[in-house]
Design an enzyme around this catalytic site. Sequence first.
Site, mmCIF file in Angstrom:
data_model
loop_
_atom_site.group_PDB
_atom_site.id
_atom_site.type_symbol
_atom_site.label_atom_id
_atom_site.label_comp_id
_atom_site.label_asym_id
_atom_site.label_seq_id
_atom_site.Cartn_x
_atom_site.Cartn_y
_atom_site.Cartn_z
ATOM 1 N N CYS A 290 0.788 22.215 -2.697
ATOM 2 C CA CYS A 290 1.277 22.712 -1.416
ATOM 3 C C CYS A 290 2.572 22.023 -0.985
ATOM 4 C CB CYS A 290 0.197 22.487 -0.370
ATOM 5 S SG CYS A 290 0.616 23.119 1.228
ATOM 6 N N CYS B 140 -4.471 31.222 -2.106
ATOM 7 C CA CYS B 140 -4.339 30.089 -1.184
ATOM 8 C C CYS B 140 -3.173 30.412 -0.263
ATOM 9 C CB CYS B 140 -4.085 28.804 -1.967
ATOM 10 S SG CYS B 140 -3.891 27.338 -0.923
#
Length: 356
Positions: A340, A110
């Site tokens: 995140c 990611c």
Amino acid sequence: MHSLLDPNPAPLKSWLAEKGYPAYRAAQIRKWVFERRAKDFGEMNDLPKKLREELAADWQLWTAQVVKHQQSADGTEKLLLELPGAGSLPGVPGRIECVLLRDGDRRSICISSQVGCAMGCVFCASGLDGVDRNLTAAEIIEQMLLLQRLLPAEERLSHIVVMGMGEPLANLDNVLLALDEASADDGLGISHRRITISTVGLPKQLHQLCERNARYHLAVSLHAPNDELRNQIVPVNKNIGLDEVIAAADRYFEVSGRRLTFEYVLLAGINDQPQHAKQLVALLAKRTALLNVIPYNPVAGLPYQTPSASAVNRFRDILLEGGINIKFRQRKGAEIDAACGQLRRSTPALLPIGSK
């Protein structure tokens, strides 16, 4: 200094020609970078020593500094990278995050597309300080290569998700250039079908993606089944509206033939109620799509919580009864701030030079 990871091959080819080296040296260098996972120019031992020295003098292989490397018991690894260029504090370089996830034979990464984020999703740590700048294509590629180096030699990356810090469609040119390198046979060789671009849904850029490069999977972050609630959770929606987002996503499906994924982060007491699940059924029932439901990963300093198991099960049952193709994502790396933006906020920034 020039970046060796810049996807434009012309500068390196011109430089080699000016130095009197044959053109095939460019392909050798590229192989060392993408396939052989070289850490520095000194490892490129099929190049003349003089060429390696000249490369080291004129070119940068890596620009990022690894500030923190965390590992989870489930195999997840996360890097906090410090980049040259403006950060949220004057004189402090920007910081981004990228993640390696292990799941059976899959080796997924990611990656981030911006330093920070301007979309303002209320539950997300990435955008709490706003956006500083877009990442260059070379900086996006560098994340891929740094994560690849975490794997043993016999393993290779299998999937890429552009779902880290930032809104990929707000940096569309550089994202596509980087993904072209990832999918190239002489790059990382990852199939287009194993690369996903995640977005909150910017209709103008989605239409551009349809026209320019509709090879990748698309994941659209909904987080709410109606405009009133989505305006609260995803503030940029006030200027867009769900109807436009869904219409642009439908067009991408028609052009690409790739099944759509819609992302939905479950926030306790906010968007996890039965009426929300029923509205989602009405919104998505006739679409060839996967709904990826993600129980919230709490962020220190934010008031949002993970729903209870009973709320999650109730939500799931309504979606299944409505015939929605769903997947409930297993949380990975929670103990290493894998969501995140979390690690960046939990790691103190270096002070500007000269400050106390």
